[in-house]
Enzyme design. Structure first.
Site, PDB file in Angstrom:
ATOM      1  N   CYS A 112       0.885  -1.237   0.038  1.00 39.76           N
ATOM      2  CA  CYS A 112       0.014  -0.134   0.097  1.00 39.76           C
ATOM      3  C   CYS A 112       0.617   1.589  -0.297  1.00 39.76           C
ATOM      4  CB  CYS A 112      -1.007   0.214   1.185  1.00 39.76           C
ATOM      5  SG  CYS A 112      -2.454  -1.567   0.937  1.00 39.76           S
ATOM      6  N   HIS A 249      -3.163   7.059   3.035  1.00 43.91           N
ATOM      7  CA  HIS A 249      -3.132   6.205   2.160  1.00 43.91           C
ATOM      8  C   HIS A 249      -4.906   5.741   3.346  1.00 43.91           C
ATOM      9  CE1 HIS A 249      -4.103   1.829   1.689  1.00 43.91           C
ATOM     10  NE2 HIS A 249      -3.464   1.387   2.492  1.00 43.91           N
ATOM     11  N   ASN A 279     -10.322  -0.179   0.653  1.00 52.30           N
ATOM     12  CA  ASN A 279      -8.115  -0.153   0.453  1.00 52.30           C
ATOM     13  C   ASN A 279      -8.171  -0.630  -1.012  1.00 52.30           C
ATOM     14  OD1 ASN A 279      -5.745  -0.135   0.994  1.00 52.30           O
ATOM     15  ND2 ASN A 279      -6.029  -1.240   2.778  1.00 52.30           N
TER      16      ASN A 279
HETATM   17  N1  ACO Z   1     -17.773  -8.962   9.817  1.00 54.00           N
HETATM   18  C1  ACO Z   1     -18.615  -9.046  10.980  1.00 54.00           C
HETATM   19  N2  ACO Z   1     -17.447  -9.264  12.025  1.00 54.00           N
HETATM   20  C2  ACO Z   1     -16.505  -9.185  11.706  1.00 54.00           C
HETATM   21  C3  ACO Z   1     -15.909  -8.673  10.650  1.00 54.00           C
HETATM   22  C4  ACO Z   1     -16.708  -9.008   9.255  1.00 54.00           C
HETATM   23  N3  ACO Z   1     -16.687  -8.666   8.019  1.00 54.00           N
HETATM   24  N4  ACO Z   1     -14.701  -9.161  10.478  1.00 54.00           N
HETATM   25  C5  ACO Z   1     -14.665  -9.067  11.733  1.00 54.00           C
HETATM   26  N5  ACO Z   1     -15.274  -9.963  12.822  1.00 54.00           N
HETATM   27  C6  ACO Z   1     -15.860  -9.990  13.959  1.00 54.00           C
HETATM   28  C7  ACO Z   1     -14.631 -10.753  14.189  1.00 54.00           C
HETATM   29  O1  ACO Z   1     -14.709 -12.117  13.923  1.00 54.00           O
HETATM   30  C8  ACO Z   1     -14.320 -10.575  15.739  1.00 54.00           C
HETATM   31  O2  ACO Z   1     -14.956 -11.673  16.343  1.00 54.00           O
HETATM   32  P1  ACO Z   1     -15.000 -12.143  17.965  1.00 54.00           P
HETATM   33  O3  ACO Z   1     -15.169 -11.100  18.805  1.00 54.00           O
HETATM   34  O4  ACO Z   1     -16.022 -12.942  18.008  1.00 54.00           O
HETATM   35  O5  ACO Z   1     -13.308 -12.638  17.557  1.00 54.00           O
HETATM   36  C9  ACO Z   1     -15.031  -9.265  15.468  1.00 54.00           C
HETATM   37  O6  ACO Z   1     -15.497  -9.240  14.658  1.00 54.00           O
HETATM   38  C10 ACO Z   1     -13.658  -7.486  16.495  1.00 54.00           C
HETATM   39  O7  ACO Z   1     -12.706  -8.490  15.462  1.00 54.00           O
HETATM   40  P2  ACO Z   1     -11.057  -7.511  15.564  1.00 54.00           P
HETATM   41  O8  ACO Z   1     -10.154  -7.623  14.621  1.00 54.00           O
HETATM   42  O9  ACO Z   1     -11.443  -7.153  16.611  1.00 54.00           O
HETATM   43  O10 ACO Z   1     -11.875  -5.927  14.872  1.00 54.00           O
HETATM   44  P3  ACO Z   1     -11.550  -4.846  14.794  1.00 54.00           P
HETATM   45  O11 ACO Z   1     -11.540  -3.625  15.153  1.00 54.00           O
HETATM   46  O12 ACO Z   1      -9.983  -4.328  15.074  1.00 54.00           O
HETATM   47  O13 ACO Z   1     -11.735  -4.602  13.325  1.00 54.00           O
HETATM   48  C11 ACO Z   1     -10.168  -4.199  11.309  1.00 54.00           C
HETATM   49  C12 ACO Z   1     -11.035  -5.569  12.487  1.00 54.00           C
HETATM   50  C13 ACO Z   1     -11.163  -3.688  10.338  1.00 54.00           C
HETATM   51  C14 ACO Z   1      -9.827  -5.546  10.130  1.00 54.00           C
HETATM   52  C15 ACO Z   1      -8.948  -3.418  11.653  1.00 54.00           C
HETATM   53  O14 ACO Z   1      -8.186  -3.951  12.619  1.00 54.00           O
HETATM   54  C16 ACO Z   1      -7.886  -3.128  10.758  1.00 54.00           C
HETATM   55  O15 ACO Z   1      -8.910  -2.064  10.470  1.00 54.00           O
HETATM   56  N6  ACO Z   1      -6.796  -3.006  10.948  1.00 54.00           N
HETATM   57  C17 ACO Z   1      -5.698  -2.797   9.926  1.00 54.00           C
HETATM   58  C18 ACO Z   1      -5.898  -3.135   8.935  1.00 54.00           C
HETATM   59  C19 ACO Z   1      -5.471  -2.398   7.256  1.00 54.00           C
HETATM   60  O16 ACO Z   1      -5.184  -1.273   7.506  1.00 54.00           O
HETATM   61  N7  ACO Z   1      -4.806  -3.840   6.195  1.00 54.00           N
HETATM   62  C20 ACO Z   1      -3.806  -3.267   5.396  1.00 54.00           C
HETATM   63  C21 ACO Z   1      -3.816  -4.157   4.471  1.00 54.00           C
HETATM   64  S1  ACO Z   1      -2.978  -3.174   3.144  1.00 54.00           S
HETATM   65  C22 ACO Z   1      -1.523  -3.961   2.796  1.00 54.00           C
HETATM   66  O17 ACO Z   1      -0.883  -3.410   1.909  1.00 54.00           O
HETATM   67  C23 ACO Z   1      -2.225  -5.199   1.388  1.00 54.00           C
END
Ligand code: ACO
Length: 322
Positions: A112, A249, A279
């Site tokens: 990214c 980003h 993203n």
């Molecule tokens: N829909 C419903 N529930 C979901 C979903 C979904 N799509 N995804 C996860 N959950 C659930 C999980 O299973 C978890 O349930 P549990 O508590 O029963 O286990 C609950 O929601 C909470 O999950 P968390 O992972 O704690 O959620 P969080 O608030 O951390 O948000 C997220 C997750 C959005 C992925 C966040 O951590 C984030 O944005 N992280 C950064 C991601 C990012 O920027 N990645 C960059 C990639 S770029 C690249 O270079 C390819």
């Protein structure tokens, strides 16, 4: 001293839209969860187009916006983690499609942060005096690497391309570009690619998907983005108040919100279009800059900072006067 500037920008997204409602038919998720955790409402995804197609559309728009003849481009660098082939690269395919001369063209993989990396490289290559006009592109079809049965990741990504023409300038407009990386040796954000470790035995190669420890990536992102902006300000003896806008980003609205709070920078001066695209990896920054310009949120003479983080781990930031 050779100075550089942005000559023009362009972007392109495929026409097929997947809303959060559509996502809830694919995995166990819902609009409320996706919007509250990420800010994403919909994303554009490819059907019959490839990364090269997105890159071509965005590049043509950038060249037209810059009013630059393709024959005057002497350098092409494409940031992508989703090239259509191992080789030739997207940059060489683009060369043919745009009718460019036999100039230096190559791809860069920095996830990214890729667009900040290609901006940094092209900017320094022009400032060296060896090149005059560069086409730089971030183009991704990340939905091809997405595990469509993993709700933790598949709701986050979309496909897009953004392009920029940069070149020599009378005044110092692209003021600073910085990049860094820190080995993600534990694989917090990883996609192993095609399994070719033992191709003779593994007659059928398999394509790996994106694996992510969301919380760890979130922690890294919310630390590195404000830090990079602060570094840019310090290096250039500037204050945040000098900036008209920050274009970050677009990975997660909460990450952008936290970065703004940590910097004590107003949220209404942080560009946001993640709600429409999700993203889009290396395409995210040039797509956001292009939209900010087209929506007149960024105008001629404005000073803005742009910042990104991504897999690797990588990061980058730039300070630019339009
Ligand atoms: N829909 C419903 N529930 C979901 C979903 C979904 N799509 N995804 C996860 N959950 C659930 C999980 O299973 C978890 O349930 P549990 O508590 O029963 O286990 C609950 O929601 C909470 O999950 P968390 O992972 O704690 O959620 P969080 O608030 O951390 O948000 C997220 C997750 C959005 C992925 C966040 O951590 C984030 O944005 N992280 C950064 C991601 C990012 O920027 N990645 C960059 C990639 S770029 C690249 O270079 C390819």
């Amino acid at each position: 001293m050779i100075y550089t500037e942005i000559k023009g920008t362009g972007s392109y997204v495929p026409s097929r839209v997947l809303t959060n409602e559509d996502m809830s038919k694919i995995v166990d998720t819902n609009d409320e969860w996706i919007v509250s955790r990420t800010g994403i409402k919909e994303r554009h995804v490819v059907t019959d187009e490839y990364t090269i197609d997105l890159a071509e559309h965005a590049s043509k728009k950038a060249l037209e916006d810059a009013n630059v003849d393709p024959k005057d481009v002497d350098l092409v660098i494409v940031a992508t983690v989703t090239p259509d082939n191992a080789f030739p690269g997207i940059a060489q395919l683009l060369q043919k499609r745009l009718g460019l001369n036999e100039v230096m063209c190559f791809d860069v993989n920095a996830a990214c942060s890729g667009f900040l990396y290609v901006l940094n490289i092209a900017d320094k290559m022009i400032k060296s005096g060896a090149y005059k006009t560069a086409l730089i592109v971030g183009a991704e079809t990340l939905t091809r690497l997405t595990d469509w049965s993993d709700r933790n990741t598949c709701v986050l990504f979309g496909d897009a391309a953004g392009a920029m023409v940069i070149g020599t300038s009378e005044t110092n407009k692209i003021k600073d570009v910085i990049c860094g990386s820190k080995s993600d040796d534990e694989g917090m954000l990883i996609c192993k690619g095609v399994d070719t470790k033992d191709p003779h035995v593994n007659a059928v190669s398999t394509q790996d998907h994106i694996h992510m420890n969301g919380r760890e990536v979130f922690k890294f992102a919310t630390r590195i983005m404000p830090q990079t902006i602060k570094d840019l300000m310090e290096r250039n003896n500037m204050e945040l108040d000098d900036l008209n806008y920050i274009v970050a980003h677009q990975a997660n609205a909460r990450i952008i919100d936290k970065a703004a709070r940590d910097l004590k920078y107003p949220m209404d001066k942080m560009f946001m279009n993640i709600q429409k695209y999700g993203n889009t990896s290396a395409a995210s920054v040039p797509l956001a800059i292009d939209e900010a310009i087209k929506e007149k949120k960024l105008k001629k003479g404005d000073l803005f900072a742009t910042v990104a983080f991504g897999g690797g781990f990588t990061w980058g930031g730039a300070l630019i006067e339009l």
